[in-house]
Scaffold this motif. Structure first.
Motif, short mmCIF file in Angstrom:
data_model
loop_
_atom_site.label_atom_id
_atom_site.label_comp_id
_atom_site.label_asym_id
_atom_site.label_seq_id
_atom_site.Cartn_x
_atom_site.Cartn_y
_atom_site.Cartn_z
N UNK A 44 8.47 7.25 1.17
CA UNK A 44 7.61 6.58 2.15
C UNK A 44 6.17 6.40 1.69
N UNK A 45 5.65 7.35 0.91
CA UNK A 45 4.26 7.27 0.48
C UNK A 45 4.10 6.22 -0.62
N UNK A 46 3.21 5.26 -0.39
CA UNK A 46 3.03 4.16 -1.34
C UNK A 46 2.59 4.64 -2.72
N UNK A 47 1.67 5.60 -2.75
CA UNK A 47 1.16 6.09 -4.03
C UNK A 47 2.25 6.86 -4.79
N UNK A 48 3.02 7.67 -4.06
CA UNK A 48 4.11 8.43 -4.70
C UNK A 48 5.17 7.47 -5.23
N UNK A 49 5.46 6.44 -4.45
CA UNK A 49 6.47 5.46 -4.87
C UNK A 49 6.02 4.72 -6.13
N UNK A 50 4.76 4.31 -6.16
CA UNK A 50 4.23 3.62 -7.33
C UNK A 50 4.22 4.54 -8.55
N UNK A 51 3.85 5.81 -8.34
CA UNK A 51 3.81 6.77 -9.44
C UNK A 51 5.19 6.99 -10.02
N UNK A 52 6.20 7.10 -9.15
CA UNK A 52 7.57 7.29 -9.63
C UNK A 52 8.05 6.08 -10.42
#
Length: 205
Positions: free
Chosen positions: A190-198
């Motif tokens: 759900x977290x945009x930053x976590x998703x982009x980092x992954x």
């Protein structure tokens, strides 16, 4: 200087040097090795007492607790180690790895997996399973454990780490298979930053 003294077991000398430090960040950084030195000497209560005196908004705070926990785990007290970081693990989830490594060295993979059952916190459970999945050598067990990780973002990270290991071992097909699974899981983060980092981490492999 404090770190050198404490590292050599000279807690008295380290404490005397600490008394001469007034600047807040420097003092916090100096308290951590003293706490660790007490843990190394077997005095866990004193180690924890000193660690608690470090302001919790400094890196040294979490670092002290993780290093104390690593010593506890290495000495065979894995439950005690987990208790030490139970409410601080989020400061550095990878600090759980030495605890898992100690359990793997002392017991079996199944016993290491059981560590995840001591908490209802799904994130802590997930990072404990991630640590197990990335530390065991049995590839099938790695994949089986990764599949049980409840938090999607952590599960994707586990498959990404396994993919890197597979690539290192020359298993290109296995690597691609793990990357596909990781990629399919990422949108559930759900977290945009976590998703982009992954996605960035997966893409670099």
């Amino acid at each position: 200087v404090v770190a050198i003294q404490a590292g050599k077991g000279n807690i008295t000398g380290a404490t005397q040097t600490l008394a001469r430090i007034s600047e807040k960040i420097s003092r916090a950084n100096a308290m951590a090795p003293i706490a660790v030195a007490y843990a190394a000497s077997g005095d866990i209560p004193k180690a924890l007492q000193i660690a608690e005196q470090i302001p919790d908004n400094y890196y040294a705070y979490g670092d002290a607790f993780f290093r104390i926990a690593a010593i506890q785990a290495a000495d065979g007290d894995v439950p005690g180690a987990l208790h030490t970081v139970a409410d601080k693990w989020h400061l550095n989830p990878y600090g759980l790895i030495p605890i898992v490594q100690a359990q793997l060295s002392a017991g079996s993979i199944d016993q290491a997996v059981e560590l995840a059952k001591v908490t209802e916190d799904q994130y802590l459970k997930s990072y404990l399973l991630l640590a197990v999945a990335t530390q065991v050598k049995d590839r099938k067990r790695q994949l089986d454990i990764a599949a049980t990780i409840p938090v999607k973002g952590v599960k994707a990270l586990a498959y990404k780490d396994i993919a890197e290991s597979q690539l290192t071992d020359g298993d290109v097909q296995g690597c691609l298979s793990s990357l596909i699974i990781a990629t399919e899981i990422v949108p559930a983060t759900s977290n945009n930053f976590a998703r982009a980092d992954l996605r960035w981490r997966i893409a670099t492999i």
